[in-house]
Design a protein around this motif. Structure first.
Motif, PDB file in Angstrom:
ATOM      1  N   GLU A 201      -4.742  -4.875   4.241  1.00  0.00           N
ATOM      2  CA  GLU A 201      -4.482  -3.440   4.362  1.00  0.00           C
ATOM      3  C   GLU A 201      -3.205  -3.068   3.620  1.00  0.00           C
ATOM      4  O   GLU A 201      -2.173  -3.725   3.776  1.00  0.00           O
ATOM      5  N   ILE A 202      -3.308  -2.008   2.808  1.00  0.00           N
ATOM      6  CA  ILE A 202      -2.140  -1.455   2.137  1.00  0.00           C
ATOM      7  C   ILE A 202      -2.021   0.001   2.568  1.00  0.00           C
ATOM      8  O   ILE A 202      -2.985   0.774   2.454  1.00  0.00           O
ATOM      9  N   VAL A 203      -0.854   0.369   3.084  1.00  0.00           N
ATOM     10  CA  VAL A 203      -0.625   1.733   3.546  1.00  0.00           C
ATOM     11  C   VAL A 203       0.300   2.432   2.565  1.00  0.00           C
ATOM     12  O   VAL A 203       1.414   1.965   2.309  1.00  0.00           O
ATOM     13  N   PHE A 204      -0.186   3.559   2.000  1.00  0.00           N
ATOM     14  CA  PHE A 204       0.623   4.405   1.131  1.00  0.00           C
ATOM     15  C   PHE A 204       1.011   5.657   1.917  1.00  0.00           C
ATOM     16  O   PHE A 204       0.140   6.396   2.385  1.00  0.00           O
ATOM     17  N   SER A 205       2.287   5.902   2.064  1.00  0.00           N
ATOM     18  CA  SER A 205       2.732   7.129   2.744  1.00  0.00           C
ATOM     19  C   SER A 205       2.856   8.248   1.717  1.00  0.00           C
ATOM     20  O   SER A 205       3.278   8.026   0.580  1.00  0.00           O
ATOM     21  N   HIS A 206       2.492   9.448   2.131  1.00  0.00           N
ATOM     22  CA  HIS A 206       2.551  10.587   1.206  1.00  0.00           C
ATOM     23  C   HIS A 206       2.394  11.875   2.006  1.00  0.00           C
ATOM     24  O   HIS A 206       1.975  11.861   3.176  1.00  0.00           O
ATOM     25  N   GLN A 207       2.705  12.981   1.360  1.00  0.00           N
ATOM     26  CA  GLN A 207       2.489  14.280   1.968  1.00  0.00           C
ATOM     27  C   GLN A 207       1.010  14.637   1.902  1.00  0.00           C
ATOM     28  O   GLN A 207       0.229  14.021   1.176  1.00  0.00           O
ATOM     29  N   ARG A 208       0.639  15.657   2.654  1.00  0.00           N
ATOM     30  CA  ARG A 208      -0.759  16.095   2.673  1.00  0.00           C
ATOM     31  C   ARG A 208      -1.159  16.582   1.288  1.00  0.00           C
ATOM     32  O   ARG A 208      -0.478  17.426   0.702  1.00  0.00           O
ATOM     33  N   PRO A 209      -2.264  16.075   0.710  1.00  0.00           N
ATOM     34  CA  PRO A 209      -2.673  16.507  -0.634  1.00  0.00           C
ATOM     35  C   PRO A 209      -3.200  17.931  -0.602  1.00  0.00           C
ATOM     36  O   PRO A 209      -3.559  18.455   0.465  1.00  0.00           O
ATOM     37  N   PRO A 210      -3.270  18.608  -1.752  1.00  0.00           N
ATOM     38  CA  PRO A 210      -3.875  19.946  -1.815  1.00  0.00           C
ATOM     39  C   PRO A 210      -5.308  19.918  -1.298  1.00  0.00           C
ATOM     40  O   PRO A 210      -5.985  18.889  -1.359  1.00  0.00           O
ATOM     41  N   PRO A 211      -5.810  21.064  -0.801  1.00  0.00           N
ATOM     42  CA  PRO A 211      -7.150  21.069  -0.183  1.00  0.00           C
ATOM     43  C   PRO A 211      -8.279  20.728  -1.144  1.00  0.00           C
ATOM     44  O   PRO A 211      -9.346  20.316  -0.712  1.00  0.00           O
ATOM     45  N   ASN A 212      -8.063  20.924  -2.434  1.00  0.00           N
ATOM     46  CA  ASN A 212      -9.141  20.650  -3.392  1.00  0.00           C
ATOM     47  C   ASN A 212      -8.989  19.293  -4.067  1.00  0.00           C
ATOM     48  O   ASN A 212      -9.637  19.027  -5.074  1.00  0.00           O
ATOM     49  N   MET A 213      -8.127  18.421  -3.521  1.00  0.00           N
ATOM     50  CA  MET A 213      -7.905  17.105  -4.106  1.00  0.00           C
ATOM     51  C   MET A 213      -8.255  16.022  -3.095  1.00  0.00           C
ATOM     52  O   MET A 213      -8.170  16.235  -1.882  1.00  0.00           O
ATOM     53  N   THR A 214      -8.636  14.871  -3.590  1.00  0.00           N
ATOM     54  CA  THR A 214      -8.966  13.736  -2.735  1.00  0.00           C
ATOM     55  C   THR A 214      -8.183  12.512  -3.175  1.00  0.00           C
ATOM     56  O   THR A 214      -7.813  12.373  -4.339  1.00  0.00           O
ATOM     57  N   LEU A 215      -7.922  11.620  -2.225  1.00  0.00           N
ATOM     58  CA  LEU A 215      -7.219  10.373  -2.489  1.00  0.00           C
ATOM     59  C   LEU A 215      -8.206   9.218  -2.348  1.00  0.00           C
ATOM     60  O   LEU A 215      -8.933   9.140  -1.349  1.00  0.00           O
TER      61      LEU A 215
END
Length: 551
Positions: A201-215
């Motif tokens: 498992e690799i955890v990437f911390s980040h802010q909430r992405p824009p609603p029209n984008m996916t990670l």
């Protein structure tokens, strides 16, 4: 006599040194070609190669060899795990940890992946950091061979905003990219680790992405295409309160891709809007073609005028494009690979025909309203037809010979399939898509917008300079510009704004699918009533004059 011989030797030595300096000057080192010191990982070479992250920018450069540079960094971990090498690397663009671990462990191991710090092992009594990797205890038992100890390398690499480790999937201008431009590399010894029973498992911390984008969790697959590409096989993506969790069953370089997303419900709604709009447009376009045939039989001038023929050719290409779209979306992935290849090629052909005829509309409008004089071309419409239908055919033949057509899949946030259609196959074929669709559209669209701007300037400026001004004519001028906009494909330009949000995607899908309706309205207003009452009588008169000059 000894002195002259000594002076001669000295002069010869100086000459050799000077020659060596000149050769050095004439052949400067080009670090970003990756030909020199490809296996050297000292501080000087690392810094030199890291400068290429910015030098090799998105516009391209002849002084960069992306394949060699990517191979250099991919081999860095293999260099690290060799016995006796430095256990920590701390550079602005690179943080690395090399540590010997016992394979006889009874608990999961955690390592911190904070980008600003060297990776380190997290002790049992510590809080779990937001950026981390978890190696399950079963991981070490899955390793090949009977080893009591293995050498683990963890790397955090800042790849910058250039072309390195981007691949064809990250389209330009749509907001796609590697999250924070950070890659995480994992390797054990010099062995290839795949198909783990329990994924790491690799955890990437980040802010909430824009609603029209996916990670999406991905790894770098150097076997895909000429320079490698991102792939997601063997990795799953899970949303977490503090970021995103990537679960993967192998070791390599990992990253989190940020790309535009369309979930299943959104794709379903957009598909229904597009299908309805295309169906309505086909009805109006068919009416336009029938109306032209009737007018051609009843009015003599329609046999010689070029503008109606060009409008109908554009309408015909859009009718066939809408039909190909409905068939393609309705068929999905059904049928053989050859059938899918054929549907993708047909759809591509009529799309290019529509773009080409929009460009030819702009060219004809330029002759009518901008150039005006010296516009004679023998067999004018025949030559336009050769370009309008022939040029797309050549492009499709070239694309098909490269085997670029195939199944294209749109996925949602959970990496589930939202829509399948026959288009360009994923991978290296995306380069062909950017050139033959995105690039070709951009050229025709920009040309059309320049011509439209010139015509609008003439309509609003030159007509206002006449001595006698008719009252309330501005609205007619506006309608004329709107009518010409439908011919030049202004609605297609709305695609440029789709990265701004989901609302712009809906607007684009609605207005673009109704282009045939707008063309039908313009054609009816322009040619059905008497020219004395039409809002575009000047355009009609100009075309009559131009058609007469062709005869």
């Amino acid at each position: 006599m000894a002195t002259p011989r000594g002076l001669g030797s000295l002069l010869l030595l100086l000459l050799l040194l000077t020659s060596g300096q000149e050769n050095t000057t004439e052949q400067p080192r080009n670090t970003c070609l990756g030909r020199n010191n490809i296996d050297k990982y000292d501080i000087l070479n690392l810094n030199d190669k890291a400068s290429c992250f910015t030098k090799c920018n998105q516009s391209g450069s002849n002084s960069c060899n992306v394949e060699n540079l990517q191979r250099y960094w991919l081999n860095f971990e293999a260099h690290l795990v060799k016995e006796g090498l430095t256990e920590k690397v701390n550079m602005t663009f690179l943080k690395a940890l090399v540590q010997n671990l016992s394979t006889n462990t009874a608990e999961d191991l955690y390592f911190s992946l904070k980008p600003s710090q060297i990776p380190r092992q997290v002790m049992k009594d510590e809080d779990k950091p937001p950026d981390r990797v978890r190696l399950p205890k079963s991981f070490f038992r899955s390793l090949p061979g009977n080893r009591s100890e293995v050498r683990l390398a963890i790397t955090i690499l800042d790849i910058g905003s250039g072309t390195l480790f981007k691949g064809p999937q990250l389209g330009l201008g749509d907001g796609s990219g590697v999250l924070n431009n950070h890659l995480v590399g994992l390797s054990v010894g010099q062995m290839r680790v795949t198909k783990l029973a329990e994924p790491l498992e690799i955890v990437f911390s980040h802010q909430r992405p824009p609603p029209n984008m996916t990670l999406t969790c991905v790894f770098w697959d150097s076997t895909k295409g000429p320079t490698g590409d991102w792939a997601s096989e063997g990795c799953s993506t899970e949303a977490a309160p503090e970021g995103t969790v990537c679960c993967c069953d192998h070791l390599t370089f990992f990253a989190l891709l940020l790309r535009p997303t369309l979930d299943q419900s959104t794709v379903h709604i957009l598909t229904r809007i597009s299908q309805a709009g295309c169906g309505v447009s086909m009805i109006f376009l068919a009416f336009t073609i029938i109306l032209y045939a009737v007018l051609r039989l009843s009015r003599q001038r329609f046999k010689s005028e070029d503008a109606p023929k060009i409008h109908v050719a554009l309408g015909g290409s859009l009718f066939l494009l809408n039909l190909a779209f409905l068939v393609n979306v309705g068929s999905g992935s059904k049928g053989s690979d050859a059938a899918c290849w054929a549907r993708g090629a047909v759809f591509h052909y009529f799309l290019l025909c529509a773009f080409t005829w929009m460009g030819l509309e702009a060219f004809h409008l330029y002759l009518l309203a901008v150039r005006v004089f010296n516009t004679y071309f023998g067999h004018y419409f025949l030559k336009l037809s050769l370009v309008g239908w022939g040029l797309p055919a050549l492009m499709v033949i070239g694309t098909g010979s490269a085997n670029s057509y195939g199944l294209y899949t749109i996925r949602d946030r959970e990496n589930r399939t939202s829509l399948e259609l026959c288009w360009f196959r994923e991978g290296t074929a995306m380069y062909t898509l950017y050139i033959t669709v995105h690039g070709y559209f951009l050229i025709t669209f920009l040309f059309g917008m320049v011509v439209l701007a010139l015509v609008a300037w003439k309509i609003f400026t030159l007509s206002g300079a006449t001595a006698v001004k008719e009252q309330g004519q501005n609205w007619k001028k506006v309608l004329t510009i709107l009518g010409l906009s439908s011919l030049l494909g202004v609605t297609w330009g709305l695609a440029i704004f789709t990265p701004l949000g989901l609302s712009t995607v809906y607007i684009f899908a609605l207005f673009n699918s109704l282009q045939g309706v707008f063309i039908c309205c313009w054609f009816t207003i322009l040619y059905l009533p008497s020219q004395s009452t039409t809002v575009s009588s000047s355009t009609a008169r100009l075309d009559q004059a131009h058609s007469a000059s062709q005869e």
